[in-house]
Design a protein around this motif. Structure first.
Motif, PDB file in Angstrom:
ATOM      1  N   ARG A 260       0.826  -1.207   0.000  1.00 39.72           N
ATOM      2  CA  ARG A 260       0.000   0.000   0.000  1.00 39.72           C
ATOM      3  C   ARG A 260       0.864   1.263   0.000  1.00 39.72           C
ATOM      4  N   LEU A 373      -7.512  -5.262  -0.050  1.00 42.80           N
ATOM      5  CA  LEU A 373      -6.294  -4.742  -0.666  1.00 42.80           C
ATOM      6  C   LEU A 373      -6.588  -4.163  -2.046  1.00 42.80           C
ATOM      7  N   ASP A 376      -8.187  -0.843  -1.792  1.00 38.82           N
ATOM      8  CA  ASP A 376      -7.272   0.179  -1.290  1.00 38.82           C
ATOM      9  C   ASP A 376      -6.324   0.699  -2.365  1.00 38.82           C
ATOM     10  N   ILE A 377      -5.921  -0.163  -3.306  1.00 35.42           N
ATOM     11  CA  ILE A 377      -4.939   0.254  -4.310  1.00 35.42           C
ATOM     12  C   ILE A 377      -5.576   0.529  -5.669  1.00 35.42           C
TER      13      ILE A 377
END
Length: 430
Positions: A260, A373, A376-377
């Motif tokens: 991240r 994940l 988030d990215i």
């Protein structure tokens, strides 16, 4: 569930291979010295237009000149190589050779292009002769290849560690590859400084490739589940084994701490270094154990792309980057494989999770970690977000089932209906 058949004569031997490795800031400035030890005097440096414009390839070429090495640069590597682009690269290599060695500076696309040039300037035949069956002829090289030094400028493919060259066969709209131990680079030079210009979108997509390499090799069917082979029959993908497991676990640990951060703060050299190491470690894992369902699904997702244009990629034509295409069905693929090795799926979730997940069943844990994940990215929300719908699933399944080299590594037997279900559930992930 359907179990893997118990072999009558189980395999008791696994193999492991890796390139020489040089790691650290400034490592790319020592390639001339490294090649001088091989006696190389004429070298082809393979890169892509973006890396060439950034000056990285020329910097590497210039320092080789200090050791009386003549360097020619081929800067026509195509992002996500095709049979056409590799054919042009091989023609350049054949027309301008012979070469004593090769250097690849760039992402997996440049490294795979260099592998193809190396293969077809040292061995007779054409590209389709060597592409994995049933797409191509599946021929093995009969002659040794020349030294290849791989310098990755992206953190994802692990191609600097592996025996694989991946490409799109345009006429068939399928992504496939060439796989043989002789394709593995002689040396991997991992220099975090040359990855600092990698944009956030590329870091995210390529990083998901690292993650899936580690997860798929860690959950691959064990090498002992295969029938025993004679030495000449063994292939690089031999199933999960203790050495590959070690690299895969370490790659996941590095990703948990830095993925991240590398996406959000591309100038963070510590995070970039961790991602570069994770890519190479994951390559050392899957390059020996193998990958399975997410990668098999990724090939038709990328090969049958419609009109999707990813963030931060320069290509004018539509494309789904390899790492992105691998990630889009990963949560559902690992939900499917959970029953084959619950303890490994739970261990992977433990290594990767950045928070607690109270109330989730064991089966749901790893998919939830992956979805968090991906959100988030800024990875697209499933196959539907890159242009596919339910009507495309039969074509996608057909493309996946052509990847038997990968599917045989799955820890559970997988049918067309299984793959169709994974695609259907992956049209939208959250």
């Amino acid at each position: 569930m359907t179990e893997l058949p118990t072999p009558q004569n189980p395999e008791s031997v696994f193999t492991y291979g890796a390139p020489q490795l040089k790691f650290g800031p400034g490592a790319a400035d020592e390639i001339g010295y490294d090649l001088s030890l091989t006696g190389a005097r004429r070298v082809l440096l393979v890169t892509d237009p973006g890396v060439a414009r950034a000056g990285v390839a020329q910097r590497v070429a210039d320092q080789m000149g200090q050791f009386d090495i003549e360097v020619a640069i081929f800067d026509g590597s195509h992002v996500e190589p095709t049979d056409d682009s590799l054919g042009e690269a091989v023609a350049f290599g054949r027309d301008n050779g012979p070469w004593d060695a090769f250097v690849a500076v760039g992402g997996g696309s440049a490294i795979d292009t260099a592998k193809a040039i190396n293969l077809l300037t040292t061995n007779e035949g054409e590209l389709m002769d060597y592409i994995n069956a049933p797409v191509g002829g599946g021929r093995a090289p009969s002659k040794p290849l020349k030294p290849l030094v791989a310098v990755p400028t992206t953190t994802g493919t692990g191609s600097e560690s592996t025996t694989i060259c991946v490409l799109d066969v345009l006429s068939m709209k399928v992504k496939t590859g060439i796989s043989h131990a002789r394709l593995r680079p002689t040396m991997a030079v991992i220099d975090p400084l040359v990855t600092l210009t990698q944009p956030a979108g590329v870091t995210a997509a390529a990083g998901m490739d690292i993650l899936c390499h580690a997860l798929e090799s860690y959950t691959a069917r064990p090498y002992t589940s295969y029938e025993r082979k004679q030495p000449h029959e063994r292939v690089p993908y031999c199933g999960s084994n203790p050495i590959a497991d070690m690299w895969s676990e370490k790659a996941m640990t590095l990703l948990a701490g830095s993925f991240r951060t590398a996406v959000r703060d591309g100038g963070n050299l510590d995070a970039r270094a961790d991602m570069a190491l994770a890519a190479t470690f994951a390559g050392m894992g899957f390059g020996n154990a193998g990958v399975h369902i997410p990668h098999a699904n990724a090939y038709p997702i990328a090969g049958r792309v419609k009109n999707f244009h990813p963030k931060d990629y320069p290509a004018a034509e539509p494309m789904v980057p390899h790492g992105m295409s691998v990630s889009l069905t990963a949560p559902e693929a690992f939900r499917f494989t959970f029953a084959a090795s619950p303890e490994r799926h739970l261990r992977a979730a433990e290594l990767l999770a950045d928070r607690e997940y109270p109330g989730l069943s064991d089966e749901e844990l790893l998919p939830a970690v992956l979805v968090d994940l991906m959100r988030d990215i800024d990875i697209p929300n499933g196959c539907g977000a890159v242009g596919y719908d339910s009507s495309d699933i039969p074509d996608l399944v057909d493309g996946t089932m052509k990847q038997q080299r990968l599917l045989t590594t799955s820890p559970r037997p997988v049918t067309e209906d299984d793959i169709a279900g994974i695609f259907e559930r992956s049209l939208r992930l959250w």
